[in-house]
Design a protein around this motif. Structure first.
Motif, PDB file in Angstrom:
ATOM      1  N   LEU A 264       0.821  -1.207   0.000  1.00 39.51           N
ATOM      2  CA  LEU A 264       0.000   0.000   0.000  1.00 39.51           C
ATOM      3  C   LEU A 264       0.858   1.260   0.000  1.00 39.51           C
ATOM      4  O   LEU A 264       0.630   2.192  -0.787  1.00 39.51           O
ATOM      5  CB  LEU A 264      -0.944  -0.026   1.210  1.00 39.51           C
ATOM      6  N   LEU A 265       1.848   1.304   0.869  1.00 40.18           N
ATOM      7  CA  LEU A 265       2.663   2.509   0.962  1.00 40.18           C
ATOM      8  C   LEU A 265       3.510   2.714  -0.291  1.00 40.18           C
ATOM      9  O   LEU A 265       3.803   3.853  -0.669  1.00 40.18           O
ATOM     10  CB  LEU A 265       3.534   2.459   2.212  1.00 40.18           C
ATOM     11  N   LEU A 266       3.872   1.616  -0.944  1.00 38.49           N
ATOM     12  CA  LEU A 266       4.627   1.734  -2.186  1.00 38.49           C
ATOM     13  C   LEU A 266       3.813   2.476  -3.242  1.00 38.49           C
ATOM     14  O   LEU A 266       4.372   3.195  -4.077  1.00 38.49           O
ATOM     15  CB  LEU A 266       5.000   0.338  -2.688  1.00 38.49           C
ATOM     16  N   GLN A 267       2.498   2.332  -3.189  1.00 38.61           N
ATOM     17  CA  GLN A 267       1.635   3.029  -4.139  1.00 38.61           C
ATOM     18  C   GLN A 267       1.165   4.376  -3.602  1.00 38.61           C
ATOM     19  O   GLN A 267       0.969   5.319  -4.368  1.00 38.61           O
ATOM     20  CB  GLN A 267       0.426   2.158  -4.470  1.00 38.61           C
ATOM     21  N   ALA A 268       0.978   4.482  -2.283  1.00 40.53           N
ATOM     22  CA  ALA A 268       0.420   5.704  -1.710  1.00 40.53           C
ATOM     23  C   ALA A 268       1.451   6.824  -1.596  1.00 40.53           C
ATOM     24  O   ALA A 268       1.139   7.987  -1.890  1.00 40.53           O
ATOM     25  CB  ALA A 268      -0.171   5.409  -0.332  1.00 40.53           C
ATOM     26  N   ILE A 269       2.659   6.507  -1.160  1.00 36.71           N
ATOM     27  CA  ILE A 269       3.631   7.560  -0.869  1.00 36.71           C
ATOM     28  C   ILE A 269       4.020   8.374  -2.108  1.00 36.71           C
ATOM     29  O   ILE A 269       4.064   9.610  -2.041  1.00 36.71           O
ATOM     30  CB  ILE A 269       4.876   6.953  -0.177  1.00 36.71           C
TER      31      ILE A 269
END
Length: 338
Positions: A264-269
């Protein structure tokens, strides 16, 4: 005690509130009480509400001395009532007469259903565009409106489970409301307004609750707020855009599980960093959002600990007899962000 509370939060809503209230009071399911919580409107919203309240004892007006936002206004009503179900009603919504009856019936399908959402359309034409049919969870920590801007005649309107409910007109089970409370708040008052429905949908999914889409529940909702549309965004007040930026960071901090974090963070950040760059270059009025997140980082992390601990327990069937929550004494909720 009525079985359903209809909770409507107003703020300078005079242009739409009468039509909304008339549609609410005309519901075929009549075992309800309708609370209008007014956030210190400066127009004649309260005058219009009082005129209708004089004709129907189910309608109650509660005036707050300051604007506590969507979150604070609805928390005020939720904290002071005990109904089995709560229907949140946006002041720009007009319901078909059987909306509430159909929603309550859908709720009985499964005790794990915490939320029922209906079909919201953007106009009264014969084949209108859809505003929302619930929400879809996106892989970067956002939620999108299901079937938004599709024609009703072209959309798949099969009833069923969806990822979440848009905040304009969801029916909540009271046990769902009480289970989702964090530090005694259902809606996080730090959100003020915008994306609070994403927060509830995400938290509900973490806890094992389900959302049912029921297309027989139908209402008019001519949505105006779509911050991803840059032309519209440029016309929005600075406070609204700041809330939208701030609340996305709060969502990620509080709700991302350790298992979700890598993907998730790989896509969100990257997206959030792009929004930060856009704010620096073109929308400096949104920069207070980052200061707010920095200043309240520790409080958000404390909320995260409570949410993640509850999520690890998963969903459990209700006890044979639920414990009644005492009503909170009158007063204004948490301070507003603005």
């Amino acid at each position: 005690m009525p079985s359903v509370l209809l909770s409507l939060v107003t703020w300078n809503s005079a242009d739409s509130v009468e039509a909304c209230l008339r549609s609410a009071l005309a519901q075929t399911y009549s075992d309800f009480e309708l609370w209008v919580v007014d956030n210190a409107s400066r127009d004649d919203t309260c005058t219009r509400v009082e005129a209708l309240a004089a004709t129907d004892a189910r309608l109650k007006l509660h005036r707050l001395p300051q604007n506590t936002g969507f979150c604070g206004g609805h928390n005020y009503a939720l904290d002071r009532t005990q109904s089995d179900y709560v229907l949140l009603v946006n002041p720009d919504v007009e319901m078909q007469p059987d909306y509430l009856a159909q929603a309550v019936a859908a709720m009985q399908r499964d005790e794990q259903i915490g939320t029922v959402c209906g079909l919201l359309v953007q106009s009264l034409e014969a084949d209108p565009y859809i505003d929302s049919a619930g929400m879809n969870a996106l892989p970067d920590g956002r939620f999108g409106l299901r079937l938004h801007r599709q024609r009703v005649s072209e959309a798949d309107l099969t009833p069923g489970y969806v990822d979440g409910a848009d905040g304009a007109l969801p029916l909540f089970r009271r046990r769902f409301i009480d289970d989702l409370r964090v530090e005694d708040h259902f809606f996080d008052p730090r959100f003020f307004a915008h994306k609070e429905d994403w927060d509830v949908a995400w938290r509900g999914r973490l806890y094992g609750w389900r959302t049912w889409f029921e297309p027989s529940c139908r209402a008019l909702h001519p949505r105006q707020f779509l911050p991803a549309n840059l032309r519209l965004r440029n016309r929005l007040a600075s406070a609204i855009k700041t809330d939208a930026v701030k609340n996305q960071w709060l969502l990620l901090i509080k709700n991302t599980t350790p298992a979700q974090a890598p993907r998730l963070l790989l896509q969100a950040i990257p997206r959030q960093l792009a929004i930060m760059a856009y704010s620096v270059l073109f929308e400096r009025s949104s920069l207070p959002a980052y200061r707010y997140v920095w200043q309240h980082w520790r409080e958000a992390v404390e909320s995260r600990k409570l949410i993640q601990a509850r999520a690890r327990r998963g969903w459990a069937a209700p006890a044979p007899q639920a414990v009644e929550r005492p009503a909170r004494p009158a007063g204004v909720g948490a301070p507003a962000f603005h």
